[in-house]
Motif scaffolding. Structure first.
Motif, PDB file in Angstrom:
ATOM      1  N   MET B 217       5.362  68.932  63.436  1.00  0.00           N
ATOM      2  CA  MET B 217       5.225  69.576  64.741  1.00  0.00           C
ATOM      3  C   MET B 217       5.889  70.951  64.740  1.00  0.00           C
ATOM      4  SD  MET B 217       5.894  66.337  67.210  1.00  0.00           S
ATOM      5  CE  MET B 217       5.862  67.077  68.828  1.00  0.00           C
ATOM      6  N   LEU B 218       7.093  71.003  64.157  1.00  0.00           N
ATOM      7  CA  LEU B 218       7.814  72.274  64.120  1.00  0.00           C
ATOM      8  C   LEU B 218       7.062  73.297  63.279  1.00  0.00           C
ATOM      9  CD1 LEU B 218      11.525  71.082  63.856  1.00  0.00           C
ATOM     10  CD2 LEU B 218      10.339  72.027  65.839  1.00  0.00           C
ATOM     11  N   ALA B 219       6.526  72.845  62.141  1.00  0.00           N
ATOM     12  CA  ALA B 219       5.780  73.745  61.276  1.00  0.00           C
ATOM     13  C   ALA B 219       4.561  74.298  62.022  1.00  0.00           C
ATOM     14  CB  ALA B 219       5.343  73.020  60.006  1.00  0.00           C
ATOM     15  N   ALA B 220       3.879  73.416  62.765  1.00  0.00           N
ATOM     16  CA  ALA B 220       2.702  73.838  63.537  1.00  0.00           C
ATOM     17  C   ALA B 220       3.099  74.869  64.584  1.00  0.00           C
ATOM     18  CB  ALA B 220       2.060  72.620  64.199  1.00  0.00           C
ATOM     19  N   ALA B 221       4.255  74.606  65.246  1.00  0.00           N
ATOM     20  CA  ALA B 221       4.730  75.544  66.269  1.00  0.00           C
ATOM     21  C   ALA B 221       5.006  76.913  65.662  1.00  0.00           C
ATOM     22  CB  ALA B 221       5.995  74.992  66.929  1.00  0.00           C
ATOM     23  N   TYR B 222       5.645  76.933  64.503  1.00  0.00           N
ATOM     24  CA  TYR B 222       5.951  78.195  63.823  1.00  0.00           C
ATOM     25  C   TYR B 222       4.675  78.939  63.481  1.00  0.00           C
ATOM     26  CZ  TYR B 222      10.669  76.257  63.094  1.00  0.00           C
ATOM     27  OH  TYR B 222      11.912  75.714  63.271  1.00  0.00           O
ATOM     28  N   TRP B 240      -2.720  80.370  75.206  1.00  0.00           N
ATOM     29  CA  TRP B 240      -2.629  78.932  74.934  1.00  0.00           C
ATOM     30  C   TRP B 240      -1.811  78.681  73.669  1.00  0.00           C
ATOM     31  CZ3 TRP B 240      -4.067  76.762  70.359  1.00  0.00           C
ATOM     32  CH2 TRP B 240      -4.887  77.544  69.524  1.00  0.00           C
ATOM     33  N   ALA B 241      -1.976  79.558  72.675  1.00  0.00           N
ATOM     34  CA  ALA B 241      -1.268  79.379  71.398  1.00  0.00           C
ATOM     35  C   ALA B 241       0.235  79.498  71.624  1.00  0.00           C
ATOM     36  CB  ALA B 241      -1.733  80.426  70.397  1.00  0.00           C
ATOM     37  N   LEU B 242       0.607  80.464  72.451  1.00  0.00           N
ATOM     38  CA  LEU B 242       2.011  80.680  72.750  1.00  0.00           C
ATOM     39  C   LEU B 242       2.600  79.472  73.466  1.00  0.00           C
ATOM     40  CD1 LEU B 242       4.208  83.005  72.766  1.00  0.00           C
ATOM     41  CD2 LEU B 242       3.585  83.263  75.157  1.00  0.00           C
ATOM     42  N   GLU B 243       1.875  79.017  74.501  1.00  0.00           N
ATOM     43  CA  GLU B 243       2.373  77.880  75.269  1.00  0.00           C
ATOM     44  C   GLU B 243       2.449  76.618  74.423  1.00  0.00           C
ATOM     45  OE1 GLU B 243      -0.258  77.911  78.566  1.00  0.00           O
ATOM     46  OE2 GLU B 243       0.890  79.476  79.614  1.00  0.00           O
ATOM     47  N   ALA B 244       1.402  76.399  73.634  1.00  0.00           N
ATOM     48  CA  ALA B 244       1.374  75.213  72.770  1.00  0.00           C
ATOM     49  C   ALA B 244       2.541  75.261  71.790  1.00  0.00           C
ATOM     50  CB  ALA B 244       0.057  75.137  72.014  1.00  0.00           C
ATOM     51  N   SER B 245       2.798  76.463  71.291  1.00  0.00           N
ATOM     52  CA  SER B 245       3.867  76.613  70.317  1.00  0.00           C
ATOM     53  C   SER B 245       5.226  76.263  70.923  1.00  0.00           C
ATOM     54  CB  SER B 245       3.874  78.053  69.800  1.00  0.00           C
ATOM     55  OG  SER B 245       5.102  78.334  69.219  1.00  0.00           O
ATOM     56  N   GLY B 252       9.172  68.875  69.187  1.00  0.00           N
ATOM     57  CA  GLY B 252       9.542  68.680  67.779  1.00  0.00           C
ATOM     58  C   GLY B 252      11.042  68.636  67.587  1.00  0.00           C
ATOM     59  N   THR B 253      11.755  69.468  68.332  1.00  0.00           N
ATOM     60  CA  THR B 253      13.215  69.489  68.219  1.00  0.00           C
ATOM     61  C   THR B 253      13.816  68.153  68.660  1.00  0.00           C
ATOM     62  OG1 THR B 253      13.202  71.856  68.682  1.00  0.00           O
ATOM     63  CG2 THR B 253      15.297  70.712  68.931  1.00  0.00           C
ATOM     64  N   PHE B 254      13.339  67.643  69.800  1.00  0.00           N
ATOM     65  CA  PHE B 254      13.861  66.357  70.283  1.00  0.00           C
ATOM     66  C   PHE B 254      13.569  65.236  69.291  1.00  0.00           C
ATOM     67  CE2 PHE B 254      14.398  68.514  74.264  1.00  0.00           C
ATOM     68  CZ  PHE B 254      15.480  67.860  74.827  1.00  0.00           C
ATOM     69  N   LEU B 255      12.317  65.221  68.800  1.00  0.00           N
ATOM     70  CA  LEU B 255      11.932  64.177  67.851  1.00  0.00           C
ATOM     71  C   LEU B 255      12.759  64.291  66.573  1.00  0.00           C
ATOM     72  CD1 LEU B 255       9.910  61.921  67.856  1.00  0.00           C
ATOM     73  CD2 LEU B 255       8.322  63.382  66.605  1.00  0.00           C
ATOM     74  N   PHE B 256      13.032  65.509  66.169  1.00  0.00           N
ATOM     75  CA  PHE B 256      13.813  65.776  64.963  1.00  0.00           C
ATOM     76  C   PHE B 256      15.175  65.082  65.047  1.00  0.00           C
ATOM     77  CE2 PHE B 256      16.924  68.294  62.637  1.00  0.00           C
ATOM     78  CZ  PHE B 256      16.312  68.469  61.408  1.00  0.00           C
ATOM     79  N   PHE B 257      15.870  65.288  66.165  1.00  0.00           N
ATOM     80  CA  PHE B 257      17.201  64.692  66.276  1.00  0.00           C
ATOM     81  C   PHE B 257      17.137  63.191  66.525  1.00  0.00           C
ATOM     82  CE2 PHE B 257      18.336  69.113  66.860  1.00  0.00           C
ATOM     83  CZ  PHE B 257      19.371  69.181  65.959  1.00  0.00           C
ATOM     84  N   PHE B 258      16.054  62.743  67.160  1.00  0.00           N
ATOM     85  CA  PHE B 258      15.893  61.313  67.374  1.00  0.00           C
ATOM     86  C   PHE B 258      15.775  60.581  66.035  1.00  0.00           C
ATOM     87  CE2 PHE B 258      13.098  57.610  68.093  1.00  0.00           C
ATOM     88  CZ  PHE B 258      13.945  56.887  68.915  1.00  0.00           C
ATOM     89  N   MET B 298      22.331  66.674  71.499  1.00  0.00           N
ATOM     90  CA  MET B 298      22.216  67.502  70.294  1.00  0.00           C
ATOM     91  C   MET B 298      20.962  68.374  70.348  1.00  0.00           C
ATOM     92  SD  MET B 298      23.472  65.236  67.101  1.00  0.00           S
ATOM     93  CE  MET B 298      23.795  66.539  65.931  1.00  0.00           C
ATOM     94  N   SER B 299      19.869  67.820  70.880  1.00  0.00           N
ATOM     95  CA  SER B 299      18.635  68.597  70.987  1.00  0.00           C
ATOM     96  C   SER B 299      18.821  69.758  71.956  1.00  0.00           C
ATOM     97  CB  SER B 299      17.488  67.711  71.472  1.00  0.00           C
ATOM     98  OG  SER B 299      17.435  66.528  70.734  1.00  0.00           O
ATOM     99  N   PHE B 300      19.466  69.458  73.103  1.00  0.00           N
ATOM    100  CA  PHE B 300      19.724  70.527  74.072  1.00  0.00           C
ATOM    101  C   PHE B 300      20.592  71.625  73.452  1.00  0.00           C
ATOM    102  CE2 PHE B 300      18.531  67.693  77.690  1.00  0.00           C
ATOM    103  CZ  PHE B 300      17.652  68.575  78.278  1.00  0.00           C
ATOM    104  N   VAL B 301      21.622  71.186  72.753  1.00  0.00           N
ATOM    105  CA  VAL B 301      22.518  72.146  72.108  1.00  0.00           C
ATOM    106  C   VAL B 301      21.745  73.027  71.135  1.00  0.00           C
ATOM    107  CG1 VAL B 301      24.363  72.307  70.389  1.00  0.00           C
ATOM    108  CG2 VAL B 301      24.673  70.890  72.402  1.00  0.00           C
ATOM    109  N   CYS B 302      20.858  72.397  70.373  1.00  0.00           N
ATOM    110  CA  CYS B 302      20.075  73.152  69.391  1.00  0.00           C
ATOM    111  C   CYS B 302      19.210  74.200  70.086  1.00  0.00           C
ATOM    112  CB  CYS B 302      19.214  72.188  68.584  1.00  0.00           C
ATOM    113  SG  CYS B 302      18.086  73.011  67.477  1.00  0.00           S
TER     114      CYS B 302
END
Lengths: 252, 459
Positions: B217-222, B240-245, B252-258, B298-302
């Motif tokens: 997800m993060l890679a797609a956002a980048y 749309w690309a900006l918003e989707a990103s 992706g960040t939340f899922l990452f820390f989860f 942790m996600s919020f902090v990130c």
């Protein structure tokens, strides 16, 4: 049999400046290899202080404690830590297992602290688990286990490093009578089959009746000693009750 | 005994517990004062009349910004306070069981909040007044202005604002504490330290799958944001690309820390010769359970760190660029620098405080664990190293992901600014990095030292 523990003229004084408490007033005794020795006494008799001194958690004021010939009263900082993890095993009243780790990991912890070869760690844990028949609960977390199961895991942790001496502080204190009996049976098995040497502090005559020999303490001194010899457990238990009655009943 | 005496004694006794709370409030106040006092700083004397007007404009912006900043700081103080109270529940329970009236306990609590509040406010203001002098000199130096006369400056306005806003915050904190105390039943107070946390465990394969998904997800956002570039901001078709990103990035960040803790554990526990070495198994399990219970904060902090890094580095480079483009725009450059630095540092401090507080709040739980390890024969060195690793990973994980985020974002945003002037990427990185190392690193070291002291207290 070889002498594992040799305590001579042990004294412990707390406080200072006119407010002095003599917790231990010159205690001497020996424990041989493969012996299961109990220490009994009323609260305030100094039995916990004795255990703390032998376990190197507390320091003695005078006297010597030899464990396998080494004087632990002379050890310092790093040497003490090294000594504890190689020569001693601990069993506490409230189990003291780490709640974030499984039973297996709790047992392995004692090995990793002693810098046991990482490759052989799992094999050694399984070996001990088989000896104490706890293989089926190895993957559980402490919170998923009963008190009796937890204390058996704690026992496995205490003997996994093959220590010279296992020290137990009221190990059945938090257990119901059925679990207590099972635990005491496994202590006997540790002595009989693995030649472990156990020093246990207790105030419960039933737990004490499983021992080979009992040291009774009063006011920081050795009051008397009781050897089981050829008595059966019931007869030994009755003798313990008699001594406890003489001691003042408080010990029971 | 009267409530005030008890409060004074309590604050003195639990100074260590109050320490991180004190530090947070103090830094917040100091920062707040410095940036609100820019209007009255001597440096402005040397600017031309037009520029002076611009600076007044900057001052106005600061005013509006202050509401925003004070809200963030207020939440931060409440957060630190809630941990403090949790630690002291048992003490409150004891007062109750000894027959003290709830009203009297409440007034003890109120006095404590008042004392700590006043003390940290006063110290914070003193630091703020002191540093604001240096700030004026520094600004002059950076922008090559000559200082004709330097005099001690003191902003009554900023002082008034600081006292007002933080006073209100302390009132809210006090109210929060009193309400909280009155709602609790006695057993809850007495046994607050005996919590049984049943960990809901995700199967390891699930966390590995989720982790890979989050990375995807993060890679797609980048990719999306880099592809859309700055046009995303201006062209309807690319929006749309900006918003989707942005959405993908946050999710992706939340899922990452989860999924992080499970994945990390799976990775290392597979390597036996590392896992069963020293206290590694213990350390990993500690980190695992910590991340497992705090993945949301942790996600919020990130995300906040990411905002902080981006604003900070972009602000710095933009003001340099503006200066290079037109020397007459010095005031604008100063303004941009002030605002972005302000926001950046506030976010940075907030993040570091949240991590520090949540790490130190566990210190007493951990103490029994370390005491056990010590009895089992672990040396002080082994224990200290375990504490260090736990703190390091806890502080580093959100920062590393935030740096990656910021790197991508700054790349995209700078392409826009580049159209106006060339950005000095190197200077930007050095300045941002320096500030992060100083503030974030300082918090990390303080937290580590404090945690180590608690862990090794008994021995």
């Amino acid at each position: 049999m070889q002498t594992i523990l040799k305590v001579r003229d042990l004294e412990k004084v707390y406080g200072g400046r006119g407010n002095v408490t003599h917790a231990l007033r010159g205690i001497s005794f020996d424990v041989r290899q493969g012996e299961y020795v109990g220490v009994m006494g009323a609260s305030g008799s100094g039995k916990t202080t004795l255990l703390n001194c032998v376990s190197t958690i507390d320091t003695a004021t005078a006297g010597t404690i030899l464990i396998e010939g080494a004087d632990v009263t002379k050890l310092k900082g790093g040497e003490l830590a090294h000594f504890r993890c190689h020569k001693l095993g601990f069993i506490f009243q409230d189990y003291n297992l780490l709640d974030t780790m499984t039973a297996f990991e709790n047992i392995a912890l004692a090995l990793t602290i002693a810098k046991y070869p990482a490759k052989k760690t799992e094999q050694r844990v399984r070996e001990v688990a088989a000896q104490l028949s706890i293989e089926d609960i190895l993957d559980k977390y402490p919170i998923q286990m009963s008190g009796g199961q937890r204390q058996r895991i704690a026992s496995a942790r205490a003997i996994v490093t093959n220590p010279a001496l296992v020290l137990a502080d009221e190990p059945t204190g938090a257990l119901d009578s059925k679990s207590a009996r099972a635990l005491l049976e496994s202590f006997r098995a540790m002595v009989a089959e693995l030649q472990s040497t156990i020093l246990v502090v207790t105030h419960d005559p039933f737990s004490a009746s499983y021992c080979d020999r009992i040291l009774f303490m009063r006011d920081g001194k050795l009051f008397t000693e009781l050897v089981r010899g050829t008595d059966n457990r019931k007869a030994f238990f009755d003798k313990i009750i008699e001594v406890v009655a003489v001691l003042g009943g408080e010990a029971a | 005994m009267n409530p005030f005496t008890v409060a004074v004694r309590n604050v003195r006794k639990s100074f260590r517990d109050y320490g991180i709370y004190f530090l947070t409030v103090m830094l917040g106040v100091a920062l707040f004062y410095i940036f609100n006092s820019i209007n009255s700083q001597n440096i402005m004397v040397d600017l031309g009349r037009d520029e002076l007007m611009k600076m007044v404009g900057v001052g106005r912006m600061m005013d509006t910004l202050s509401y925003f900043v004070v809200t963030i700081l207020a939440f931060l103080i409440l957060y630190a306070n809630s941990f403090l109270i949790r630690r002291r529940k048992k003490e409150m329970g004891l007062y109750t069981i000894l027959g003290m009236k709830k009203r009297k306990i409440s007034s003890i609590l109120m006095w404590e909040t008042f004392l700590v509040g006043t003390l940290s406010l006063a110290v914070g203001l003193a630091i703020g007044v002191f540093l604001s002098q240096g700030m004026a000199l520094l600004t002059a130096k950076i922008f090559g202005l000559s200082i004709t006369r330097f005099a001690f400056s003191f902003s009554v306005d900023a002082l008034y604002k600081s006292v007002k806003y933080f006073g209100i915050t302390f009132l809210v904190v006090t109210a929060f504490n009193v309400i909280n105390l009155n709602r609790q039943k006695l057993p809850e107070l007495l046994y607050a330290d005996k919590k049984t946390t049943q960990m809901v465990k995700l199967p390891l394969w699930a966390s590995v799958t989720l982790f890979i998904l989050s990375a995807g997800m993060l890679a797609a956002a980048y990719c999306l944001i880099t592809g859309a570039g700055m046009n995303g901001f201006f062209e309807e078709a690319r929006r749309w690309a900006l918003e989707a990103s942005i959405l993908l990035g946050i999710a992706g960040t939340f899922l990452f820390f989860f999924a992080l803790s499970g994945f990390f554990l799976k990775l290392i526990s597979g390597i036996k010769r590392i896992y069963w070495k020293n206290l590694n198994a213990f350390t990993l399990k500690q980190i695992n359970s910590k991340i497992h219970t705090t993945w949301i904060s942790m996600s919020f902090v990130c995300l906040m760190l990411f905002l902080s890094l981006t604003t900070f580095s972009l602000g710095t480079s933009m003001s340099i660029a503006i200066r290079a483009y037109d020397v007459d725009e010095t005031a604008a450059a100063v303004g941009v620098t002030y605002i972005t630095t302000y926001i950046g540092i506030v976010f940075l401090i907030s993040c570091a405080s949240v991590l520090a507080v949540s790490q130190l709040s566990e210190a007493s739980d951990n103490q029994t664990r370390y005491a056990l390890l010590f009895k089992l024969g672990a040396s002080s060195k082994m224990l200290a190293s375990s504490v260090f690793k736990q703190n390091l990973i806890y502080f580093a994980a959100p920062l590393i992901l935030a740096i990656v985020h910021a790197f991508v974002a700054v790349n995209v945003l700078s392409s826009m600014v580049n159209a106006l002037a060339t950005l000095n990427i190197f200077a930007m990185c050095v300045i941002t990095g320096g500030v992060v190392v100083l503030i974030y690193g300082g918090y990390f070291l303080t937290t580590y030292r404090n945690a180590r002291k608690t862990a090794l207290r008994e021995f």
